[in-house]
Design an enzyme around this catalytic site. Sequence first.
Site, PDB file in Angstrom:
ATOM      1  N   HIS A 259      67.388  45.432  29.791  1.00 20.88           N
ATOM      2  CA  HIS A 259      66.108  46.131  29.690  1.00 20.88           C
ATOM      3  C   HIS A 259      65.816  46.546  28.251  1.00 20.88           C
ATOM      4  O   HIS A 259      66.606  47.197  27.621  1.00 20.88           O
ATOM      5  CB  HIS A 259      66.154  47.382  30.587  1.00 20.88           C
ATOM      6  CG  HIS A 259      64.926  48.217  30.541  1.00 20.88           C
ATOM      7  ND1 HIS A 259      63.778  47.880  31.208  1.00 20.88           N
ATOM      8  CD2 HIS A 259      64.646  49.376  29.902  1.00 20.88           C
ATOM      9  CE1 HIS A 259      62.846  48.798  30.986  1.00 20.88           C
ATOM     10  NE2 HIS A 259      63.358  49.719  30.200  1.00 20.88           N
TER      11      HIS A 259
ATOM     12  N   GLU B 169      32.250  39.545  40.742  1.00 19.68           N
ATOM     13  CA  GLU B 169      31.870  39.887  39.375  1.00 19.68           C
ATOM     14  C   GLU B 169      33.001  40.548  38.595  1.00 19.68           C
ATOM     15  O   GLU B 169      33.245  40.213  37.433  1.00 19.68           O
ATOM     16  CB  GLU B 169      30.643  40.812  39.380  1.00 19.68           C
ATOM     17  CG  GLU B 169      29.370  40.167  39.899  1.00 19.68           C
ATOM     18  CD  GLU B 169      29.282  40.173  41.421  1.00 19.68           C
ATOM     19  OE1 GLU B 169      30.185  40.745  42.081  1.00 19.68           O
ATOM     20  OE2 GLU B 169      28.313  39.605  41.957  1.00 19.68           O
TER      21      GLU B 169
ATOM     22  N   PHE C 149      23.927  43.454  38.442  1.00 18.09           N
ATOM     23  CA  PHE C 149      25.308  43.363  38.920  1.00 18.09           C
ATOM     24  C   PHE C 149      26.334  43.636  37.823  1.00 18.09           C
ATOM     25  O   PHE C 149      27.537  43.638  38.095  1.00 18.09           O
ATOM     26  CB  PHE C 149      25.572  41.995  39.568  1.00 18.09           C
ATOM     27  CG  PHE C 149      24.690  41.695  40.748  1.00 18.09           C
ATOM     28  CD1 PHE C 149      24.248  42.710  41.586  1.00 18.09           C
ATOM     29  CD2 PHE C 149      24.295  40.392  41.037  1.00 18.09           C
ATOM     30  CE1 PHE C 149      23.420  42.444  42.674  1.00 18.09           C
ATOM     31  CE2 PHE C 149      23.475  40.111  42.128  1.00 18.09           C
ATOM     32  CZ  PHE C 149      23.040  41.134  42.945  1.00 18.09           C
TER      33      PHE C 149
ATOM     34  N   HIS D 217      17.686  37.978  34.678  1.00 23.77           N
ATOM     35  CA  HIS D 217      16.874  38.816  35.586  1.00 23.77           C
ATOM     36  C   HIS D 217      16.921  40.259  35.097  1.00 23.77           C
ATOM     37  O   HIS D 217      17.331  41.169  35.796  1.00 23.77           O
ATOM     38  CB  HIS D 217      17.381  38.670  37.029  1.00 23.77           C
ATOM     39  CG  HIS D 217      17.216  37.285  37.579  1.00 23.77           C
ATOM     40  ND1 HIS D 217      17.772  36.166  36.986  1.00 23.77           N
ATOM     41  CD2 HIS D 217      16.534  36.816  38.654  1.00 23.77           C
ATOM     42  CE1 HIS D 217      17.458  35.090  37.671  1.00 23.77           C
ATOM     43  NE2 HIS D 217      16.690  35.452  38.687  1.00 23.77           N
TER      44      HIS D 217
ATOM     45  N   ARG E 168      13.963  36.534  33.672  1.00 25.01           N
ATOM     46  CA  ARG E 168      13.767  35.583  34.762  1.00 25.01           C
ATOM     47  C   ARG E 168      12.459  34.825  34.576  1.00 25.01           C
ATOM     48  O   ARG E 168      12.350  33.673  34.966  1.00 25.01           O
ATOM     49  CB  ARG E 168      13.730  36.314  36.102  1.00 25.01           C
ATOM     50  CG  ARG E 168      13.353  35.390  37.251  1.00 25.01           C
ATOM     51  CD  ARG E 168      13.199  36.113  38.570  1.00 25.01           C
ATOM     52  NE  ARG E 168      12.920  35.164  39.631  1.00 25.01           N
ATOM     53  CZ  ARG E 168      11.723  34.957  40.171  1.00 25.01           C
ATOM     54  NH1 ARG E 168      10.702  35.658  39.773  1.00 25.01           N
ATOM     55  NH2 ARG E 168      11.559  34.057  41.115  1.00 25.01           N
TER      56      ARG E 168
END
Lengths: 473, 473
Positions: free
Chosen positions: A102, A218, A244, A268, A327
């Site tokens: 480790h 998304e 979104f 958009h 858009r």
Amino acid sequence: MEGISAEASSLAGHLKLDNLILLYDSNNITIEGSTDITFSDDTAKRYESYGWKVYTADGHNKEEIKKVIEEAISYKGAPKLIIFKTHIAYGTPTKQDSASSHGVPLGEDEIKEMKKKFGLPEDNWAEKYPEKAKELKIYREKEIPADFIDKLLEAVSEKAEATRVSSGNVIQKAGEVLPFITGGSADLEPSVKCHIKKAESIKPNDFAGRNQHFGIREHAMGAYMNGMALYGLFIPYGATFLVFSDYMRGAIRLSALMGTQVIYVFTHDSIFLGEDGPTHQPIEHIGSLRIIPNLTVIRPADAFETAVAWEMALKNKTGPTALILSRHNLPQLHKEKTMEAIEAVRKGGYIISKEEKAAKFVLIATGSEVSTAIEAQEILKSEGIDVRVVSMPVPEIFEKQSEEYQKSVILENIPIIAIEATRTRDWDRFVKDDGLVIGMKSFGHSAPAKVLAEKFGFTGKSIAEKVKKMGEN
Amino acid sequence: MEGISAEASSLAGHLKLDNLILLYDSNNITIEGSTDITFSDDTAKRYESYGWKVYTADGHNKEEIKKVIEEAISYKGAPKLIIFKTHIAYGTPTKQDSASSHGVPLGEDEIKEMKKKFGLPEDNWAEKYPEKAKELKIYREKEIPADFIDKLLEAVSEKAEATRVSSGNVIQKAGEVLPFITGGSADLEPSVKCHIKKAESIKPNDFAGRNQHFGIREHAMGAYMNGMALYGLFIPYGATFLVFSDYMRGAIRLSALMGTQVIYVFTHDSIFLGEDGPTHQPIEHIGSLRIIPNLTVIRPADAFETAVAWEMALKNKTGPTALILSRHNLPQLHKEKTMEAIEAVRKGGYIISKEEKAAKFVLIATGSEVSTAIEAQEILKSEGIDVRVVSMPVPEIFEKQSEEYQKSVILENIPIIAIEATRTRDWDRFVKDDGLVIGMKSFGHSAPAKVLAEKFGFTGKSIAEKVKKMGEN
């Protein structure tokens, strides 16, 4: 538990990413206590449902850990989940046990042995495979040619079109020159226009393509792009509707914090998307993206600005860029594609339509509102009121220009009217007490774009009337 | 595909919500084409892994639909998923077939029969069960008593404490008076202090409790609260760190759009959360919440303001409220809990520490920066510079007050300095050319709060120096 784990795992299962091994430290403890409080998933079954190969092992037994990882490495055809059953803060590790396993580098010899074992090239790879090494160099350096903007400008249309369409045309040109760009959308390709037509799609067991299908995921799309950018061989782009962007803010913020070169394509971009209504009409999104540190937000006004915006995004190597696209169709405002015109856009803000003699007002606008501002200018001219129109796709870059330049664009001591169909505080600092911000205060409505423009005051006529009224006061 | 479906379905499975039946119209089509492009989940297996009972049926066969729904209704002990295999735009429905089954109300007689069949009370329920009806009325009306604020003020501490702790104390008092408030956190209860101590937790098969454990599922928490608010019998609250508000913006926006009374409790509200570092330090979040239409964002400065903030949230019936709370201890700034002091907070902004004679500057601050501004005022006083300090927990409510009141608080023609440890454009409209915004420009750093206050200039001394410099110019 987080939804993004479901999004990402489902996509990895679909794509059969068999070089992915996920180690799950399953200790049944969360911050509020035992996972029993809120969690009854059968995680193994859940991952099997995504098409993963699942292993379970004792996470405290070194032999078992070694064995199961070796098994997982050799299994082909699916991503692998290893559920390690563990106890948090298990026992008390002696220094002797942890020292060798480790926190200490493996050392060159061990790495060489390990590579041999797993069939990885040991060294001298570039000498053995000079052609592949040459190709790899292109992907590593991701160089943008000096005349790149000329190539992108070939895509600029003369007829009115939506900037999302302009962006799609620009991507075709960029894709021809830059093999290292790759992207797609979260199930909105017909609307967001991000597909490289001359390239294939990424499919399970076939990763030679350049078009991605992220599905309706998304947040995973953003995280996936961050991963690709960190890997170092690609400039990824991902598209969805601007509204979104809310679903993927966690990933956008990490792009900005880590400084990954990721291009978010948000189409958009306003109420003018129309009938889909207020759930789909972004109101607060442009403003809430602009205040993320190190995220460059560009809202182009026409095809020409869209081409320059893509160039800016592809050259912005120290952080993410968000392109904000319409858009609906917009007129082409640039008749001449000169170097001066290119430089003007790169400065973040510039005079797009000058006053006749002496401006009484300066109208600042972005995106689809720039052509509306020019309409207002026409109407005002016919009534003897001389105004200037400034396009400001990136206010933050404009403010980095010399004070002299800034003052030459937004004149001093003249009232400023800022026009943007969004709810933002971004224009208060430009518009003083004698000026005006024309924006959105509420959510939108479901109606055709023209009706909404009338209702919310985003017509040339409505703006001209407001300016005239200011002149009277 | 969306992550929130995984979050919500996992929680529903854990809670064994057996009055929930989810109808899945599985037509294998998404916007980009066949779901095969991006989706290989075994959905039945996935829902079984969440502990759901899963049925599959032909979604075009009326007899089969009826049979499977009846089966699902009678099955107890788990939420039910019915996967209806369908073909989009299947066949061409004749008018005859659709008229009786689609779009026409069932009629009173049929509803009575249906209720009888499913064992639901037919009518006259309130007469048969007057005690239960009385209780239901309380939950339906959700009335706040006139002296409610007095009750909340009982929770106000005299010693310094974090506003998240003040909030936790206020919830205890509110919970005593209002049986219809219920909430919890997304696995952060020890940090966000939202547990009603005298109430039980919601558990599988036991919904009498009032404390919710949402798990690490922020987006589902927001959606869950919206559902509860729309149901009409509860005022729900949900807590997490402010930085994680990004994960649930989709739900927050819907609260605002639908006007649901939902209370978001966001703690650890600035860089001053310290060592967890920039991934956990909110920078852009306060500003990006304030621009969501119909969302009231309140950032209280001490325990007194926190109590009034909770009252405002519980009385705000037309939309959601976000409470923005500190992790670190803040001094108590209100010695007297008068009606005047309560009214001042309700106005969104007020003089919290007046100048001695004639103010040369007005310092506006929110939350943890209010006490810092008062420190700066002390330092400046000792150097002969007289300033006023205004606390402005909700700028948008302050701006709704009379012009006279606003001018009496933020004096005209005096430079304004706005202080908030965030990246926002919210203060530009208050601060004119002669003023200053002291905020954050970049992401934070991992360090103790005191070190960060020094580094980023949020100490009384640093602010006093900046103000002094302005006086010299």
